[in-house]
Design a protein around this motif. Structure first.
Motif, PDB file in Angstrom:
ATOM      1  N   ARG A 215     -40.937  54.512 -15.523  1.00 49.57           N
ATOM      2  CA  ARG A 215     -40.293  55.201 -14.406  1.00 49.57           C
ATOM      3  C   ARG A 215     -40.268  56.715 -14.575  1.00 49.57           C
ATOM      4  NH1 ARG A 215     -38.741  50.287 -14.841  1.00 49.57           N
ATOM      5  NH2 ARG A 215     -37.962  49.066 -13.079  1.00 49.57           N
ATOM      6  N   LEU A 216     -40.969  57.198 -15.557  1.00 48.04           N
ATOM      7  CA  LEU A 216     -40.975  58.644 -15.791  1.00 48.04           C
ATOM      8  C   LEU A 216     -41.506  59.430 -14.597  1.00 48.04           C
ATOM      9  CD1 LEU A 216     -40.250  60.744 -17.901  1.00 48.04           C
ATOM     10  CD2 LEU A 216     -42.587  60.561 -18.811  1.00 48.04           C
ATOM     11  N   PRO A 217     -42.585  58.996 -13.911  1.00 48.90           N
ATOM     12  CA  PRO A 217     -43.023  59.766 -12.725  1.00 48.90           C
ATOM     13  C   PRO A 217     -41.959  59.811 -11.624  1.00 48.90           C
ATOM     14  CG  PRO A 217     -44.770  58.312 -13.479  1.00 48.90           C
ATOM     15  CD  PRO A 217     -43.531  57.931 -14.245  1.00 48.90           C
ATOM     16  N   LEU A 218     -41.241  58.701 -11.441  1.00 45.19           N
ATOM     17  CA  LEU A 218     -40.185  58.688 -10.424  1.00 45.19           C
ATOM     18  C   LEU A 218     -39.048  59.632 -10.795  1.00 45.19           C
ATOM     19  CD1 LEU A 218     -40.006  54.844  -9.694  1.00 45.19           C
ATOM     20  CD2 LEU A 218     -41.297  56.590  -8.470  1.00 45.19           C
ATOM     21  N   TYR A 219     -38.737  59.700 -12.089  1.00 43.85           N
ATOM     22  CA  TYR A 219     -37.709  60.642 -12.534  1.00 43.85           C
ATOM     23  C   TYR A 219     -38.156  62.082 -12.294  1.00 43.85           C
ATOM     24  CZ  TYR A 219     -35.605  56.639 -14.976  1.00 43.85           C
ATOM     25  OH  TYR A 219     -35.016  55.437 -15.276  1.00 43.85           O
ATOM     26  N   ALA A 220     -39.455  62.322 -12.501  1.00 43.77           N
ATOM     27  CA  ALA A 220     -39.955  63.690 -12.394  1.00 43.77           C
ATOM     28  C   ALA A 220     -39.900  64.205 -10.960  1.00 43.77           C
ATOM     29  CB  ALA A 220     -41.391  63.767 -12.924  1.00 43.77           C
ATOM     30  N   ILE A 221     -40.222  63.350  -9.984  1.00 38.69           N
ATOM     31  CA  ILE A 221     -40.208  63.792  -8.580  1.00 38.69           C
ATOM     32  C   ILE A 221     -38.860  63.585  -7.922  1.00 38.69           C
ATOM     33  CG2 ILE A 221     -42.679  63.392  -8.344  1.00 38.69           C
ATOM     34  CD1 ILE A 221     -42.088  60.767  -6.975  1.00 38.69           C
ATOM     35  N   GLY A 222     -37.889  63.033  -8.616  1.00 38.77           N
ATOM     36  CA  GLY A 222     -36.538  62.892  -8.090  1.00 38.77           C
ATOM     37  C   GLY A 222     -36.303  61.701  -7.188  1.00 38.77           C
ATOM     38  N   TRP A 223     -37.173  60.687  -7.260  1.00 36.37           N
ATOM     39  CA  TRP A 223     -36.988  59.503  -6.426  1.00 36.37           C
ATOM     40  C   TRP A 223     -35.989  58.525  -7.019  1.00 36.37           C
ATOM     41  CZ3 TRP A 223     -42.409  57.792  -4.167  1.00 36.37           C
ATOM     42  CH2 TRP A 223     -42.843  58.780  -3.284  1.00 36.37           C
ATOM     43  N   THR A 224     -35.687  58.655  -8.258  1.00 41.22           N
ATOM     44  CA  THR A 224     -34.687  57.797  -8.893  1.00 41.22           C
ATOM     45  C   THR A 224     -34.017  58.585 -10.001  1.00 41.22           C
ATOM     46  OG1 THR A 224     -34.329  55.647  -9.959  1.00 41.22           O
ATOM     47  CG2 THR A 224     -36.297  56.858 -10.582  1.00 41.22           C
ATOM     48  N   GLN A 225     -32.998  57.990 -10.571  1.00 43.83           N
ATOM     49  CA  GLN A 225     -32.258  58.648 -11.635  1.00 43.83           C
ATOM     50  C   GLN A 225     -31.828  57.615 -12.661  1.00 43.83           C
ATOM     51  OE1 GLN A 225     -28.860  60.437  -9.771  1.00 43.83           O
ATOM     52  NE2 GLN A 225     -28.140  58.537  -8.864  1.00 43.83           N
ATOM     53  N   GLU A 226     -31.468  58.114 -13.824  1.00 44.51           N
ATOM     54  CA  GLU A 226     -31.064  57.209 -14.902  1.00 44.51           C
ATOM     55  C   GLU A 226     -29.628  56.773 -14.657  1.00 44.51           C
ATOM     56  OE1 GLU A 226     -32.799  58.020 -19.011  1.00 44.51           O
ATOM     57  OE2 GLU A 226     -32.710  60.044 -18.159  1.00 44.51           O
ATOM     58  N   ALA A 227     -29.494  55.805 -13.794  1.00 45.32           N
ATOM     59  CA  ALA A 227     -28.171  55.300 -13.431  1.00 45.32           C
ATOM     60  C   ALA A 227     -28.265  53.798 -13.229  1.00 45.32           C
ATOM     61  CB  ALA A 227     -27.653  55.994 -12.170  1.00 45.32           C
ATOM     62  N   GLU A 228     -27.131  53.170 -13.249  1.00 44.30           N
ATOM     63  CA  GLU A 228     -27.030  51.727 -13.044  1.00 44.30           C
ATOM     64  C   GLU A 228     -25.811  51.453 -12.165  1.00 44.30           C
ATOM     65  OE1 GLU A 228     -26.565  47.529 -15.548  1.00 44.30           O
ATOM     66  OE2 GLU A 228     -26.925  49.432 -16.594  1.00 44.30           O
ATOM     67  N   THR A 229     -26.009  50.583 -11.184  1.00 46.27           N
ATOM     68  CA  THR A 229     -24.931  50.197 -10.274  1.00 46.27           C
ATOM     69  C   THR A 229     -24.425  48.820 -10.667  1.00 46.27           C
ATOM     70  OG1 THR A 229     -25.889  51.498  -8.464  1.00 46.27           O
ATOM     71  CG2 THR A 229     -24.287  49.806  -7.877  1.00 46.27           C
ATOM     72  N   LEU A 230     -23.167  48.749 -11.003  1.00 44.12           N
ATOM     73  CA  LEU A 230     -22.531  47.487 -11.368  1.00 44.12           C
ATOM     74  C   LEU A 230     -21.793  46.922 -10.162  1.00 44.12           C
ATOM     75  CD1 LEU A 230     -21.021  48.334 -14.887  1.00 44.12           C
ATOM     76  CD2 LEU A 230     -23.221  47.254 -14.364  1.00 44.12           C
ATOM     77  N   GLU A 231     -21.987  45.636  -9.926  1.00 41.59           N
ATOM     78  CA  GLU A 231     -21.290  44.922  -8.849  1.00 41.59           C
ATOM     79  C   GLU A 231     -20.352  43.913  -9.491  1.00 41.59           C
ATOM     80  OE1 GLU A 231     -22.906  41.806  -5.854  1.00 41.59           O
ATOM     81  OE2 GLU A 231     -23.239  43.761  -4.924  1.00 41.59           O
TER      82      GLU A 231
END
Length: 374
Positions: A215-231
């Motif tokens: 996911r490094l390319p997605l992190y670089a262009i800002g399409w995702t972030q190092e986060a996790e959503t807990l439900e």
């Protein structure tokens, strides 16, 4: 001259016959019985159209009043104490969008928290999420006092699960600190309370390295972030009693952890469990619309026809009727030639016929008929 008049009269008779033949259907269509039928048909069509529109409006109003909002998302803005003397908490109004909860309806309550996958959050391990649903209360401390701001959660936490909402617990609120200096101690009602554990998903260093590399390319262009959503499921099938005081209007969310968690955002979601008629109306909307609208419209039309029949019986019997023994006088057509009487009856003359000379009436195109005794 006589032949010309006869030809003229014959042609006129033929023209009259053709005209009568052509206008005969129109005369039938414009006869008084059919005109009354047309009027009744138009009235029935207008009434049925208006009643069908009323049935549509009635079903639509019933649908929106009876079917609850399937999912209600309530954002919660957590408050962090700089002195670390309080756990992060937030208070929100459930009906902030005008979409409130309904009584006698089961809900599944979930908490969604988005956290960063930082080293501090991963080292925090297990931590607790507490949720408290509160009903409306009469307060004198202003909006902050009603919403529960500045108060401690100093009562015992426990989860009722499916029993949530069937018991009520009275807790003493802290003093509402307002900017004006007013406020006081009030009593609030806790309708449901639950406390559940949560933890970020664990991955060892090798899967974590591969996961991050992909996911490094997605992190670089800002399409995702190092986060996790807990439900986190907090309550299952919670149901509240009938009455506006028994339906929660505010909620309080608290995150308890030994380490300070880095949280992006949090929200509480209420998912309605539809059962019975509500499930049928929600899942089969078109079929339910046609069925119930037709049912409403049929009941309305039945009442209209019954009312029409009763009024016809009441007012139709009061109209004047012609006695059966009364003779109907028919007015003769002046254009119809009179038929001569060859032998008048004795009742018309009053005396028997005699040999006196007399003249009899004849049509205009014939010579007068004269009788002479000589």
């Amino acid at each position: 001259m006589d032949d010309t008049e006869e030809d003229y009269k014959e042609s006129r008779t033929i023209f009259t016959a053709i005209k009568d033949t052509i206008l005969f259907p129109l005369k039938i269509l414009t006869s008084p019985p059919l005109l009354r039928t047309y009027l009744r048909t138009i009235l029935i069509l207008l009434a049925s159209t208006a009643l069908f529109a009323t049935a549509v409006v009635a079903y639509t109003s019933f649908y929106y009043a009876y079917i609850p909002v399937r999912g209600i998302d309530v954002p919660v803005y957590l408050q962090f104490d700089p002195k670390l003397t309080k756990f992060p908490y937030g208070v929100s109004n459930i009906g902030w969008k005008g979409e409130g909860l309904m009584s006698r309806q089961k809900y599944d309550v979930l908490v969604e928290i988005e956290l960063s996958r930082s080293e501090g959050n991963l080292r925090a391990g297990n931590w607790m999420v507490g949720l408290e649903l509160r009903g409306p209360a009469e307060v004198t401390g202003g909006v902050k006092g009603m919403m529960g701001w500045w108060e401690e959660w100093d009562v015992e936490d426990f989860s009722w699960g499916a029993e949530a909402g069937r018991k009520k617990e009275t807790v003493k609120k802290g003093e509402a600190r307002m900017a004006s200096g007013g406020g006081g101690a009030e009593q609030g009602v806790v309708l449901a309370r639950s406390r559940r554990p949560a933890i970020l998903t664990y991955r060892s260093w090798m899967p974590e390295l591969v996961y991050t590399a992909l996911r490094l390319p997605l992190y670089a262009i800002g399409w995702t972030q190092e986060a996790e959503t807990l439900e986190i499921t907090m309550m299952e099938g919670v149901e509240f009693e009938k009455g506006w005081r028994n339906v929660p209007s505010t909620l309080r969310l608290e995150v308890r952890s030994k380490a300070v968690l880095e949280i992006y955002k949090a929200q509480v979601r209420f998912v309605a469990r539809l059962e019975g008629l509500r499930y049928i109306m929600y899942t089969h909307r078109l079929l339910s619309f046609l069925t119930f609208t037709t049912l409403f419209w049929s009941v309305e039309m039945t009442l209209v026809f019954l009312t029409w029949g009763i009024l016809t019986l009441l007012f139709g019997s009061s109209l004047p009727q012609t006695p059966p023994d009364q003779k109907i006088k028919i007015k003769s057509d002046p254009n119809t030639p009179a038929t001569p009487k060859t032998e008048p009856e004795s009742s018309d003359l009053g005396t028997p016929l005699s040999d006196t000379s007399r003249t009899f009436s004849t049509p205009s195109n014939q010579q007068p008929l004269h009788y002479s005794s000589n």
